[in-house]
Design a protein around this motif. Sequence first.
Motif, short mmCIF file in Angstrom:
data_model
loop_
_atom_site.label_atom_id
_atom_site.label_comp_id
_atom_site.label_asym_id
_atom_site.label_seq_id
_atom_site.Cartn_x
_atom_site.Cartn_y
_atom_site.Cartn_z
N ALA A 1 0.91 -1.21 0.05
CA ALA A 1 0.01 0.06 0.10
C ALA A 1 0.99 1.44 0.07
O ALA A 1 0.57 2.31 -0.65
N LEU A 2 1.94 1.39 0.90
CA LEU A 2 2.84 2.53 0.69
C LEU A 2 3.43 2.79 -0.57
O LEU A 2 3.51 3.81 -1.21
N ASP A 3 4.01 1.46 -1.16
CA ASP A 3 4.40 1.85 -2.72
C ASP A 3 3.32 2.38 -3.53
O ASP A 3 3.74 3.19 -4.36
N ARG A 4 2.34 1.79 -3.51
CA ARG A 4 1.12 2.30 -4.30
C ARG A 4 0.83 3.80 -4.00
O ARG A 4 0.95 4.74 -5.13
N LEU A 5 1.03 4.11 -2.80
CA LEU A 5 0.71 5.77 -2.39
C LEU A 5 1.68 6.65 -2.90
O LEU A 5 1.27 7.52 -3.43
N ARG A 6 2.77 5.96 -2.92
CA ARG A 6 4.04 6.80 -3.27
C ARG A 6 3.98 7.06 -4.78
O ARG A 6 4.21 8.12 -5.14
#
Lengths: 228, 228
Positions: free
Chosen positions: A138-143
Amino acid sequence: MAHTYEYPRPALTVDCVVFGFDGEGLQVLLIRRGVEPFLGTWALPGGFVHMEEDLEDAARRELREETSLSDVFLEQLRTFGTPGRDPRGRVVSVAFYALVRPEQHPAKGDTDASEAAWFSATALPPLAFDHREILEAALDRLRGKIRYQPVGFELLPKRFTLSQFQALYEAILGRPLDKRNFRKKLLAFDFLIPLDEFSEGSHRPARLHRFDRRKYDALVRKGFHFEI
Amino acid sequence: MAHTYEYPRPALTVDCVVFGFDGEGLQVLLIRRGVEPFLGTWALPGGFVHMEEDLEDAARRELREETSLSDVFLEQLRTFGTPGRDPRGRVVSVAFYALVRPEQHPAKGDTDASEAAWFSATALPPLAFDHREILEAALDRLRGKIRYQPVGFELLPKRFTLSQFQALYEAILGRPLDKRNFRKKLLAFDFLIPLDEFSEGSHRPARLHRFDRRKYDALVRKGFHFEI
DNA sequence: GCAAAAGTGTTGCTCCTACACCCATGG
DNA sequence: CCATGGGTGTAGGAGCAACACTTTTGC
């Protein structure tokens, strides 16, 4: 045909990575598990999907039940189904991520029974199941997403200062940005509306702005491509 | 806990949107259904996930069984689970998309029993279930992805000409690109290796190139950001 | 020799980056 | 009056878009 239904079926759950922003850093909302397995361990809010219930509806229902959040930005991330990810047997989980504004943050004691708390995205406790992996995805996606879609607004108050906005981007991208260039670029997009209202505080008040979704949507239809 | 397993469970399938490129336009591989429901209708390759089988493994297995494809680029798209999407009852489908090179394309008669065929992405037949919606989602994803990740190579032969590459981008983005600018930009990235081999044909032969993944990965690690 | 696709440079302009000082407020 | 964060402009350079002709091959 009937026999297709005789396949053994995995259990189906949804899990939500809930992001918030406190003005300093990116935060994640976790709940402490009240049942086995992983009793007492922190975990993503989530639970079983009901028959006759849409996946996104299930995610919103679980968010409401476990964290009292509603009306948040919610988008499907991806589905995690490696055999063995749940010690109870085959459980496939459709993961979502949510973005919530500070004014939507649940107050302490707002959540029933189970304990919920915000953690810094850079200082997470051990998590149940494969929730750490889901969270990293999710962090990767958000970034990635924040660079080319204006989702940042979903993490800020409806009315915000440009400095808040910049702090958010610096927190998510993990590097400092030039104040003048950032403001110039952002205002040039022309979908921020400067308001005649100002922040309060012990220093010089900053002008508040709001995001004009209508204008943004119109720009997108004309082939506009947001990128920071 | 045992009772969590007493929830009724949706059936779980995988479906694959398989993209190809014939030098002219983007193509999609479909199979004709041999069973009810939607007997005789074109559909995405896919099928039920086995217990103890990873989702991606299930997708690869179905691709092999239904289209004889293996060793292709495969990535999860998202999961479709609206109640009613399958007339037989609740079926949740994890959708994937695949990119296949021309030399991997299955020959006619390569696929057993059921019929498989390539269709232009712009002239699709009616599709079973919600497969049209899945396909559109995959197209959106591909169009977005190809701009900032070098996935185009997965649709071309291992050795390709710059004109082929440009034709691919023009097909996916749906607009013409300037030849000189395109080549300049692409070569400046420095992850294409010009070979001492040339295309054949009835006109001037074009130099073949190949993608240097090792070099690309190294650039990414240094913070390089691909974008066309 | 002609049809068809391959290949090649320059220029103007736009947009990005780097950079430092004054302003308004509360205490 | 001082501490704190808010707010502003410019100049140099990089990268982008626009643009036309020559080359090589098969037939």
